[in-house]
Design a protein around this motif. Sequence first.
Motif, PDB file in Angstrom:
ATOM      1  N   GLU A  42     -33.569   1.016  84.069  1.00 13.03           N
ATOM      2  CA  GLU A  42     -33.406   0.930  83.081  1.00 13.03           C
ATOM      3  C   GLU A  42     -32.929  -0.097  82.379  1.00 13.03           C
ATOM      4  O   GLU A  42     -32.679  -0.949  80.850  1.00 13.03           O
ATOM      5  CB  GLU A  42     -34.192   1.577  81.958  1.00 13.03           C
ATOM      6  CG  GLU A  42     -35.827   2.281  82.031  1.00 13.03           C
ATOM      7  CD  GLU A  42     -35.951   3.234  80.968  1.00 13.03           C
ATOM      8  OE1 GLU A  42     -34.431   3.590  80.605  1.00 13.03           O
ATOM      9  OE2 GLU A  42     -36.510   4.152  81.591  1.00 13.03           O
ATOM     10  N   GLY A  43     -31.538  -0.419  83.189  1.00 13.20           N
ATOM     11  CA  GLY A  43     -30.629  -1.003  82.979  1.00 13.20           C
ATOM     12  C   GLY A  43     -29.207  -0.414  81.551  1.00 13.20           C
ATOM     13  O   GLY A  43     -28.408  -0.798  81.009  1.00 13.20           O
ATOM     14  N   SER A  91     -34.114  -1.564  91.279  1.00 12.91           N
ATOM     15  CA  SER A  91     -33.229  -2.934  90.921  1.00 12.91           C
ATOM     16  C   SER A  91     -33.796  -4.100  90.074  1.00 12.91           C
ATOM     17  O   SER A  91     -32.869  -5.015  90.757  1.00 12.91           O
ATOM     18  CB  SER A  91     -31.800  -2.560  90.947  1.00 12.91           C
ATOM     19  OG  SER A  91     -31.971  -1.309  90.975  1.00 12.91           O
ATOM     20  N   LYS A  92     -34.721  -4.332  89.873  1.00  8.87           N
ATOM     21  CA  LYS A  92     -35.509  -5.706  89.903  1.00  8.87           C
ATOM     22  C   LYS A  92     -34.758  -6.653  88.309  1.00  8.87           C
ATOM     23  O   LYS A  92     -34.878  -7.538  89.125  1.00  8.87           O
ATOM     24  CB  LYS A  92     -36.526  -5.297  89.866  1.00  8.87           C
ATOM     25  CG  LYS A  92     -36.866  -4.998  90.517  1.00  8.87           C
ATOM     26  CD  LYS A  92     -38.798  -4.580  90.653  1.00  8.87           C
ATOM     27  CE  LYS A  92     -39.864  -3.806  91.407  1.00  8.87           C
ATOM     28  NZ  LYS A  92     -40.941  -3.465  91.429  1.00  8.87           N
ATOM     29  N   ASP A  93     -34.387  -5.936  87.920  1.00  3.12           N
ATOM     30  CA  ASP A  93     -34.268  -6.459  86.198  1.00  3.12           C
ATOM     31  C   ASP A  93     -32.582  -7.423  86.298  1.00  3.12           C
ATOM     32  O   ASP A  93     -31.863  -8.183  85.285  1.00  3.12           O
ATOM     33  CB  ASP A  93     -34.359  -6.551  85.595  1.00  3.12           C
ATOM     34  CG  ASP A  93     -35.898  -6.010  84.653  1.00  3.12           C
ATOM     35  OD1 ASP A  93     -36.149  -7.157  85.586  1.00  3.12           O
ATOM     36  OD2 ASP A  93     -35.924  -4.931  84.127  1.00  3.12           O
ATOM     37  N   PHE A  94     -31.537  -6.741  87.141  1.00  5.55           N
ATOM     38  CA  PHE A  94     -29.695  -6.797  87.261  1.00  5.55           C
ATOM     39  C   PHE A  94     -29.759  -6.699  89.257  1.00  5.55           C
ATOM     40  O   PHE A  94     -30.390  -6.115  89.781  1.00  5.55           O
ATOM     41  CB  PHE A  94     -29.129  -5.702  86.823  1.00  5.55           C
ATOM     42  CG  PHE A  94     -29.820  -4.934  87.515  1.00  5.55           C
ATOM     43  CD1 PHE A  94     -28.770  -3.800  88.326  1.00  5.55           C
ATOM     44  CD2 PHE A  94     -30.792  -3.705  86.458  1.00  5.55           C
ATOM     45  CE1 PHE A  94     -29.463  -2.575  88.128  1.00  5.55           C
ATOM     46  CE2 PHE A  94     -30.892  -2.369  87.036  1.00  5.55           C
ATOM     47  CZ  PHE A  94     -30.394  -1.783  87.875  1.00  5.55           C
TER      48      PHE A  94
END
Length: 434
Positions: free
Chosen positions: A260-261, A280-283
């Motif tokens: 979730e970062g 880890s798709k958003d970063f």
Amino acid sequence: MLKKLIFSTLLLSSVSAVHAKTDIDFMFPVPVQGKLAQEMNLLTKQFNESQDDINVTPIFTGDYDSTKMKAAAAQKAGNSPSVVITAANNIHDLVISDSIYPMEEIIDTTGGSAEEFLTNEFWAALHSNAMVSGKAYAIPFHNSTPLLYYNKTLLNEAGLSVPQNWEEVIQVAKVLTNKEKNQWGIMLPTINTDYAAWILASLTYANGGQFYNPDYAGEVYYDAPSTIGALTFWRDLVYKYEVMPSGVLDNNAISSAFFEGRLGMAFLSTGALKFMKDNSKDFEMGVAFMPAQVTRGVPIGGASLVSYRGITDEQKKAAGVFINFLVSPENAARWSQATGYFAPRKSAYDLPEMKKFMQDNPEAKIALDQLQYAKGWYSMYDTVTVRRAIENRIQRLVNEPDYSPEQAAKDAQEEANKLLEPYVSKTALKKLDP
């Protein structure tokens, strides 16, 4: 007509006997996150379909601790499992209790001894957990060390470098902690199913100490200065620097916060590498060596293949065939790519597909490179309960602000000494009468 019928029946029985399969049970855990159970079932199915002599029944048994309990219960009931993936640090305890066969009775190494097979084919750091008194009792299957996972995007945005020691971990974690966003600098797993003690062992090694006596199954060093220093670092992350939340953290809570970062760094197993990377798709995720303090040092983790006493000669032979299949270079490479565990068999890395995988996934090389600092996994008499003596104190440390690392170490050592007493009493030298 009756004679023909009897003859035909006997002939069919004879043919059936010739082609009768040897049935063996295979118990396996899934100690880290990901789709390991699905992959193991596929691997077993492939083996069963590749030949006509052996039928393997895969049995998912939970985590490492529950697998050990279920294997022991099956053996006691007269249904010993032929092959078990057990935590590598259980081997000494299983040998002391005479629960497993030496590998010389199980595997066919085409002329060489089981010990030579283990020594020549598998990474040196794995030998101490697979051999007892120079005899091989296990064959490594999947192995790991702890790694530092970090949110590379967060670090880059803050202009931070990857921490190399404990002081830098604290500095980076302070910058990355933002309580208004429920964002934390670092998280360490505090569950008492082996993760917490494994991470503490790594911190103790990095602090220049020893966690246990690798040559004697009756000694642990929970109250040594190096261990107390590691416990102090852990506790201070929560209460002094406030960069890690209080309370017990399991790997699911840690990975969720990471995805979730909301988490900058985590100490987790290499065995979760693929799972962590895939989610880890958003970063951008990064991995690095475990930070040093006095030195670098990490424990080996993971599991090995063993065979429990009480199976037939036919099952022993079948177990050997299946074990050789599982640890073949091809399957060692396949399992490593599917999970993140490093392949314990060195020749797996000579395969073209594994060379390409390592080139395409440089983070996988970090775990392999860290082997130069690896030590054996703490292994002693009654490993599980002795281990939990310190893990339960770690949980108190992160839940009770007034509970000190010194008291935690003292309490854990006293409990461990009591648990180890049966072995110590049996093995200690007695004063001889003149």
